[in-house]
Write a protein that holds these residues in place. Structure first.
Motif, mmCIF file in Angstrom:
data_model
loop_
_atom_site.group_PDB
_atom_site.id
_atom_site.type_symbol
_atom_site.label_atom_id
_atom_site.label_comp_id
_atom_site.label_asym_id
_atom_site.label_seq_id
_atom_site.Cartn_x
_atom_site.Cartn_y
_atom_site.Cartn_z
ATOM 1 N N SER A 101 0.870 -1.184 0.000
ATOM 2 C CA SER A 101 0.000 0.000 0.000
ATOM 3 C C SER A 101 0.902 1.227 0.000
ATOM 4 C CB SER A 101 -0.895 0.023 1.238
ATOM 5 O OG SER A 101 -1.800 -1.054 1.225
ATOM 6 N N THR A 102 0.485 2.259 -0.735
ATOM 7 C CA THR A 102 1.366 3.407 -0.913
ATOM 8 C C THR A 102 0.566 4.643 -1.292
ATOM 9 O OG1 THR A 102 3.391 4.127 -2.062
ATOM 10 C CG2 THR A 102 1.812 2.849 -3.352
ATOM 11 N N VAL A 103 1.237 5.756 -1.312
ATOM 12 C CA VAL A 103 0.660 7.012 -1.792
ATOM 13 C C VAL A 103 1.313 7.296 -3.134
ATOM 14 C CG1 VAL A 103 0.417 9.489 -1.374
ATOM 15 C CG2 VAL A 103 0.284 7.868 0.545
ATOM 16 N N ARG A 104 0.488 7.424 -4.163
ATOM 17 C CA ARG A 104 1.002 7.698 -5.509
ATOM 18 C C ARG A 104 1.198 9.205 -5.680
ATOM 19 N NH1 ARG A 104 -2.534 5.015 -9.392
ATOM 20 N NH2 ARG A 104 -1.250 3.203 -8.902
ATOM 21 N N ILE A 105 2.387 9.568 -6.102
ATOM 22 C CA ILE A 105 2.737 10.961 -6.368
ATOM 23 C C ILE A 105 2.809 11.118 -7.881
ATOM 24 C CG2 ILE A 105 4.506 12.734 -6.077
ATOM 25 C CD1 ILE A 105 5.334 11.213 -3.490
ATOM 26 N N PRO A 106 2.086 12.076 -8.450
ATOM 27 C CA PRO A 106 2.061 12.217 -9.909
ATOM 28 C C PRO A 106 3.345 12.856 -10.447
ATOM 29 C CG PRO A 106 0.744 13.939 -8.911
ATOM 30 C CD PRO A 106 1.206 13.038 -7.784
ATOM 31 N N ALA A 107 4.397 12.059 -10.533
ATOM 32 C CA ALA A 107 5.717 12.574 -10.910
ATOM 33 C C ALA A 107 5.701 13.237 -12.287
ATOM 34 C CB ALA A 107 6.749 11.448 -10.870
ATOM 35 N N GLY A 108 4.989 12.658 -13.241
ATOM 36 C CA GLY A 108 4.919 13.257 -14.575
ATOM 37 C C GLY A 108 4.303 14.643 -14.538
ATOM 38 N N ARG A 109 3.210 14.768 -13.802
ATOM 39 C CA ARG A 109 2.532 16.071 -13.680
ATOM 40 C C ARG A 109 3.427 17.075 -12.967
ATOM 41 N NH1 ARG A 109 0.189 20.051 -15.446
ATOM 42 N NH2 ARG A 109 -1.334 21.097 -14.159
ATOM 43 N N ILE A 110 4.123 16.647 -11.950
ATOM 44 C CA ILE A 110 5.036 17.543 -11.235
ATOM 45 C C ILE A 110 6.137 18.011 -12.183
ATOM 46 C CG2 ILE A 110 6.794 17.641 -9.406
ATOM 47 C CD1 ILE A 110 4.927 15.763 -7.778
ATOM 48 N N GLY A 111 6.666 17.100 -12.997
ATOM 49 C CA GLY A 111 7.687 17.477 -13.969
ATOM 50 C C GLY A 111 7.175 18.487 -14.978
ATOM 51 N N GLN A 112 5.952 18.297 -15.456
ATOM 52 C CA GLN A 112 5.362 19.248 -16.404
ATOM 53 C C GLN A 112 5.211 20.625 -15.773
ATOM 54 O OE1 GLN A 112 1.703 17.267 -17.334
ATOM 55 N NE2 GLN A 112 2.577 16.172 -19.089
ATOM 56 N N MET A 113 4.700 20.655 -14.564
ATOM 57 C CA MET A 113 4.499 21.935 -13.880
ATOM 58 C C MET A 113 5.839 22.621 -13.611
ATOM 59 S SD MET A 113 1.419 20.766 -11.339
ATOM 60 C CE MET A 113 0.989 22.363 -10.662
ATOM 61 N N CYS A 134 -0.559 19.424 -5.952
ATOM 62 C CA CYS A 134 -0.992 18.384 -6.885
ATOM 63 C C CYS A 134 -1.758 17.336 -6.090
ATOM 64 C CB CYS A 134 0.203 17.771 -7.611
ATOM 65 S SG CYS A 134 1.416 17.046 -6.519
ATOM 66 N N ASN A 135 -2.614 16.645 -6.771
ATOM 67 C CA ASN A 135 -3.415 15.613 -6.117
ATOM 68 C C ASN A 135 -2.610 14.332 -5.961
ATOM 69 O OD1 ASN A 135 -5.758 17.195 -5.926
ATOM 70 N ND2 ASN A 135 -6.282 16.740 -8.037
ATOM 71 N N LEU A 136 -2.667 13.779 -4.775
ATOM 72 C CA LEU A 136 -2.055 12.488 -4.495
ATOM 73 C C LEU A 136 -3.171 11.458 -4.465
ATOM 74 C CD1 LEU A 136 0.207 13.578 -1.510
ATOM 75 C CD2 LEU A 136 0.783 13.550 -3.940
ATOM 76 N N SER A 137 -2.809 10.198 -4.615
ATOM 77 C CA SER A 137 -3.844 9.172 -4.497
ATOM 78 C C SER A 137 -3.337 8.016 -3.643
ATOM 79 C CB SER A 137 -4.296 8.683 -5.876
ATOM 80 O OG SER A 137 -3.204 8.239 -6.630
ATOM 81 N N LEU A 138 -4.244 7.492 -2.859
ATOM 82 C CA LEU A 138 -3.947 6.345 -2.019
ATOM 83 C C LEU A 138 -4.112 5.091 -2.862
ATOM 84 C CD1 LEU A 138 -3.481 4.971 0.740
ATOM 85 C CD2 LEU A 138 -5.955 5.090 1.076
ATOM 86 N N VAL A 139 -3.101 4.237 -2.825
ATOM 87 C CA VAL A 139 -3.168 2.962 -3.520
ATOM 88 C C VAL A 139 -3.163 1.890 -2.431
ATOM 89 C CG1 VAL A 139 -2.076 1.444 -5.209
ATOM 90 C CG2 VAL A 139 -1.887 3.928 -5.467
#
Length: 149
Positions: A101-113, A134-139
């Motif tokens: 279980s983890t928290v997903r960080i939108p690395a691609g979106r962060i790079g774009q921004m 940025c929005n994080l998501s629980l996996v």
């Protein structure tokens, strides 16, 4: 950079725990290096304390994998005896047994921004600091138990 990010994650998590009325003893707050083997050893030390935690939040998925291996080594059932949560949703996190279980960080979106802000920084006179959210998501996978109240 890695140390600073880990420190900020720890501060943020402790603030949330405190606001929820959860105290985390100092001995439950070791700082593991970015190494599965060293995180495993540190977690073994943590899990052999007289009072051990029922859940571990790790600063990233590498450390969480070490924690998972440590729990399994001493015969704890994850998540029945111990829940483990990582941060990052790294490649391979879904493939551990049980899945991490983890928290997903939108690395691609962060790079774009970051790229967008950096290009504006280079081409304009406005060179102030900036922040963005940025929005994080629980996996939720197999290493965390459901909580019932």
């Amino acid at each position: 950079m890695q140390q600073s990010r880990a420190r900020q994650r720890k501060i943020g998590a402790l603030e949330v725990f405190q606001s929820a009325g959860i105290s985390v003893p100092e001995e439950w707050q070791p700082e593991a290096p970015y190494s599965i083997a060293q995180a495993k050893q540190m977690t073994l030390d943590l899990l052999t304390l007289d009072q051990r935690p029922k859940a571990i939040l790790c600063g990233n998925d590498v450390i969480a994998q070490g924690a998972l291996f440590a729990a399994q080594r001493i015969g704890l059932q994850v998540p029945q005896d111990l829940s483990i949560m990582g941060i990052g949703d790294f490649k391979g996190s879904a493939d551990t047994e049980p899945g991490l279980s983890t928290v997903r960080i939108p690395a691609g979106r962060i790079g774009q921004m970051a790229g967008s802000h950096f290009s504006s920084y280079v081409t304009s006179e406005d060179r102030g600091l900036f922040r963005f959210k940025c929005n994080l998501s629980l996996v939720q996978r197999g290493t965390t138990a459901s909580v019932t109240r």
